[in-house]
Design a protein around this motif. Structure first.
Motif, short mmCIF file in Angstrom:
data_model
loop_
_atom_site.label_atom_id
_atom_site.label_comp_id
_atom_site.label_asym_id
_atom_site.label_seq_id
_atom_site.Cartn_x
_atom_site.Cartn_y
_atom_site.Cartn_z
N ASN A 4 0.85 -1.17 0.00
CA ASN A 4 0.00 0.00 0.00
C ASN A 4 0.89 1.23 0.00
OD1 ASN A 4 -2.56 -1.29 0.18
ND2 ASN A 4 -2.10 -1.79 2.30
N PRO A 5 0.92 2.00 -1.10
CA PRO A 5 1.81 3.16 -1.15
C PRO A 5 1.32 4.26 -0.24
CG PRO A 5 0.35 3.17 -3.04
CD PRO A 5 0.08 1.87 -2.30
N ARG A 6 2.27 5.09 0.20
CA ARG A 6 1.91 6.21 1.05
C ARG A 6 2.73 7.41 0.63
NH1 ARG A 6 3.54 2.49 4.16
NH2 ARG A 6 5.12 3.72 5.21
N THR A 7 2.17 8.58 0.80
CA THR A 7 2.87 9.82 0.52
C THR A 7 3.76 10.16 1.70
OG1 THR A 7 0.99 10.60 -0.76
CG2 THR A 7 2.60 12.25 -0.07
N SER A 8 5.03 10.40 1.45
CA SER A 8 5.95 10.73 2.53
C SER A 8 5.96 12.22 2.77
CB SER A 8 7.37 10.25 2.20
OG SER A 8 7.84 10.89 1.05
N GLU A 9 6.42 12.61 3.95
CA GLU A 9 6.56 14.01 4.27
C GLU A 9 7.79 14.18 5.14
OE1 GLU A 9 5.58 12.03 7.33
OE2 GLU A 9 3.97 12.21 5.88
N THR A 10 8.37 15.37 5.13
CA THR A 10 9.53 15.63 5.95
C THR A 10 9.12 15.66 7.41
OG1 THR A 10 10.51 16.92 4.19
CG2 THR A 10 11.39 17.25 6.41
N ASP A 11 9.88 14.95 8.24
CA ASP A 11 9.57 14.91 9.66
C ASP A 11 10.89 14.84 10.41
OD1 ASP A 11 8.93 13.80 12.32
OD2 ASP A 11 6.91 13.79 11.52
N SER A 12 11.15 15.86 11.21
CA SER A 12 12.44 15.95 11.88
C SER A 12 12.44 15.38 13.29
CB SER A 12 12.89 17.42 11.95
OG SER A 12 11.93 18.19 12.66
N TRP A 230 -3.34 15.34 13.67
CA TRP A 230 -2.74 16.18 12.63
C TRP A 230 -3.77 16.43 11.54
CZ3 TRP A 230 2.32 14.61 9.54
CH2 TRP A 230 2.85 15.76 8.93
N GLY A 231 -4.11 17.71 11.35
CA GLY A 231 -5.05 18.09 10.31
C GLY A 231 -4.35 18.64 9.09
N TRP A 232 -4.74 18.16 7.93
CA TRP A 232 -4.20 18.60 6.64
C TRP A 232 -5.28 19.36 5.88
CZ3 TRP A 232 0.28 16.39 3.63
CH2 TRP A 232 1.27 15.88 4.48
N ALA A 233 -4.86 20.01 4.82
CA ALA A 233 -5.79 20.74 3.95
C ALA A 233 -6.69 19.75 3.20
CB ALA A 233 -5.02 21.60 2.97
N PRO A 234 -7.95 20.14 2.91
CA PRO A 234 -8.48 21.50 3.05
C PRO A 234 -9.19 21.78 4.38
CG PRO A 234 -9.98 20.21 1.74
CD PRO A 234 -8.83 19.31 2.05
N GLY A 235 -9.71 20.73 5.07
CA GLY A 235 -10.46 20.93 6.29
C GLY A 235 -11.82 21.57 6.00
N PRO A 236 -12.53 22.03 7.05
CA PRO A 236 -12.16 21.91 8.46
C PRO A 236 -12.40 20.51 9.02
CG PRO A 236 -14.30 22.96 8.25
CD PRO A 236 -13.80 22.76 6.86
N ALA A 255 -1.91 21.65 12.81
CA ALA A 255 -2.76 22.04 11.67
C ALA A 255 -1.87 22.51 10.53
CB ALA A 255 -3.73 23.14 12.07
N GLY A 256 -2.09 21.92 9.35
CA GLY A 256 -1.39 22.34 8.16
C GLY A 256 -0.13 21.54 7.89
N ALA A 257 0.22 21.47 6.58
CA ALA A 257 1.43 20.76 6.15
C ALA A 257 1.73 21.12 4.70
CB ALA A 257 1.25 19.25 6.28
N ALA A 275 3.02 19.96 25.24
CA ALA A 275 3.24 19.55 23.84
C ALA A 275 2.68 20.61 22.90
CB ALA A 275 2.59 18.19 23.58
N GLY A 276 1.55 21.17 23.27
CA GLY A 276 1.04 22.34 22.60
C GLY A 276 0.33 22.13 21.29
N ILE A 277 0.00 23.26 20.67
CA ILE A 277 -0.69 23.31 19.38
C ILE A 277 0.22 24.00 18.38
CG2 ILE A 277 -2.64 24.33 18.14
CD1 ILE A 277 -4.24 24.06 20.77
N ASN A 278 0.37 23.43 17.21
CA ASN A 278 1.18 24.02 16.15
C ASN A 278 0.31 24.31 14.93
OD1 ASN A 278 3.80 24.24 17.26
ND2 ASN A 278 4.04 22.02 17.09
N GLU A 279 0.36 25.54 14.45
CA GLU A 279 -0.40 25.96 13.27
C GLU A 279 0.58 26.37 12.18
OE1 GLU A 279 -2.25 28.95 15.64
OE2 GLU A 279 -4.23 27.98 15.51
N HIS A 280 0.50 25.71 11.03
CA HIS A 280 1.43 25.95 9.93
C HIS A 280 0.71 26.57 8.73
CE1 HIS A 280 4.50 23.71 12.07
NE2 HIS A 280 3.68 22.66 12.17
N ALA A 281 1.44 27.36 7.98
CA ALA A 281 0.98 27.90 6.69
C ALA A 281 -0.34 28.65 6.81
CB ALA A 281 0.86 26.77 5.66
N GLY A 282 -0.53 29.38 7.91
CA GLY A 282 -1.76 30.14 8.09
C GLY A 282 -2.94 29.32 8.58
N SER A 283 -2.68 28.13 9.09
CA SER A 283 -3.76 27.27 9.62
C SER A 283 -4.30 27.84 10.92
CB SER A 283 -3.23 25.86 9.84
OG SER A 283 -2.86 25.24 8.63
N ASN A 284 -5.46 27.30 11.31
CA ASN A 284 -6.12 27.80 12.51
C ASN A 284 -6.71 26.64 13.30
OD1 ASN A 284 -7.28 29.49 14.41
ND2 ASN A 284 -9.08 29.95 13.15
#
Length: 317
Positions: A4-12, A230-236, A255-257, A275-284
Motif C-alpha cells: 500500500n503506497p503512502r505519501t511521505s513528508e519531511t519529519d524531523s 494532525w489536520g491537513w488541507a483542506p479541512g475543516p 494544523a497544516g502541512a 506539547a502544545g498546538i502548532n499551526e502551519h501555513a496560516g492554519s487555525n
C-alpha cells in the motif's frame, strides 16, 4: 507482494526506542497476554473450535475485500515474522472483529490496511486490535515503517472507525489525510485509542471528517513519539470529546502541512499544553467550549484490549 503506497513528508522528530520498564501501556498489554495465553495459534485458515474466529498466519500475503463484503472474526498471527496486507478499495465493505497477535517485525514498510470507498458509499472498520505494534525498519522508500491504516487518495465515500486499538506503530496509526488531495471522502474516528505511534496518531484532511470520543497517549519511555492529531488541507476537521495526553512529547494538535493551511475545531476535549498546538501555513486551531489542558487518556469502553477479544467480538465493557 503488493504494498500500500503512502505519501511521505519531511519529519524531523526522532523516533524513540523502547525499554522493558513496566509502564501503564505494558500493564494493559500484559493483561491482554494473560487473557490470550491459553489460546493456541494454528496454521493458515485454521479455526479455533472453542471460539468463533479464524486464525490466519502472516505469510506475506495480500487479502482483498470486495464491494459489499464483510471480513470478520479473524485472528492474525504475526509471530511468523512476516507481513500481511489487507486491501479494500471498493465500496460498502465492512472490516469487523480483527485481532493481530504479535509485533509486526517484517520491516516491509507497508500499511497493514490499505482502504478506501471509491463509489461514494459507506464503509465500516470496527472492533480491531493492533496493539502489539511494529518494529523499526522500512523496506518501502516512503514513510518511516509500518502504518496501521492508510486511506487512499481516491477515497470518495465515508469510512467509520469504531472501537479500534492501535499502539506502537512505526508510522501513522490512522493515515487519513490523502483523500484531501483527490477524492474528498470523509472519515469519522469514534471511540478509538491510539498510543505511541510515530508521525501521527489520527491524521485527517477533508471537510466533514472528525475524531470523537477517542484518546491519544504518548510517552517517550513506551514507544514512538508522534503527533497527537494532525489536520491537513483542506479541512475543516472536528475534534470533540477527546483526550490527548502527550506527556510533553511532540505536539498535541497540528494544523497544516506542505505549505497548505487548514482548520481544526476542538470542543469538549483536553490536550497536553506542554506539547502544545502548532499551526502551519496560516492554519487555525479553534478552541471551542469546554477545552482544557488536563488530559487523561484511557481506552474507551468497547475497544478491544487483546487479539482474542477482538477476533471473538467480545467487548471491553
Amino acid at each position: 507482494m503488493v504494498q500500500n503506497p503512502r505519501t511521505s513528508e519531511t519529519d524531523s522528530t526522532p523516533t524513540t526506542g523502547r525499554n522493558t520498564r513496566f509502564t501503564r501501556r505494558n500493564y494493559v498489554r500484559s493483561l491482554a497476554a494473560v487473557a490470550t495465553a491459553t489460546t493456541a495459534i494454528g496454521g493458515t485458515g485454521s479455526v479455533a473450535a472453542q471460539d468463533d474466529y479464524e486464525v490466519i498466519e502472516a505469510q506475506g500475503q495480500t487479502i482483498t475485500i470486495d464491494a459489499g463484503q464483510t471480513w470478520e472474526n479473524k485472528l492474525i498471527d504475526m509471530t511468523t515474522g512476516q507481513d500481511i496486507v489487507i486491501t479494500a478499495h471498493s465500496s460498502d465493505w465492512t472490516i469487523r472483529n480483527i485481532g493481530f497477535k504479535g509485533e509486526n517485525t517484517s520491516a516491509t514498510g507497508t500499511a497493514t490496511f490499505g482502504i478506501s470507498d471509491t463509489a461514494g458509499g459507506t464503509c465500516t472498520v470496527e472492533n480491531v486490535y493492533l496493539g502489539d505494534g511494529s518494529s523499526r525498519g522500512n523496506g518501502n522508500p516512503n514513510g518511516h515503517g509500518q502504518t496501521a491504516f492508510w486511506v487512499a487518495p481516491n477515497h470518495s465515500g465515508h469510512i467509520d472507525f469504531t472501537n479500534v486499538n492501535i499502539q506502537n506503530f512505526a508510522d501513522n496509526a490512522i493515515y487519513g489525510s490523502a483523500p484531501g488531495t483527490k477524492g474528498g471522502g470523509t472519515i469519522h474516528i469514534d471511540s478509538c485509542f491510539a498510543a505511541n505511534c510515530y508521525v501521527s496518531h489520527f491524521r485527517l484532511a477533508t471537510e466533514g471528517s472528525k475524531v470523537t470520543n477517542s484518546s491519544v497517549y504518548v510517552d517517550s519511555d513506551e514507544g514512538y513519539v508522534g503527533r497527537g492529531i494532525w489536520g491537513w488541507a483542506p479541512g475543516p476537521i472536528e475534534v470533540k470529546d477527546c483526550q490527548i495526553e502527550m506527556n510533553g512529547q511532540n505536539s498535541s494538535i497540528v494544523a497544516g502541512a506542505n505549505g497548505k493551511p487548514t482548520e481544526l475545531v476542538v470542543k469538549n476535549s483536553d490536550y497536553d499544553e506542554q506539547a502544545g498546538i502548532n499551526e502551519h501555513a496560516g492554519s487555525n486551531v479553534k478552541l471551542g467550549e469546554n477545552v482544557g489542558t488536563n488530559p487523561e487518556a484511557s481506552i474507551p469502553k468497547g475497544v478491544p484490549t487483546s487479539p482474542k477479544q477482538a477476533a471473538s467480538g467480545s467487548n471491553n465493557n
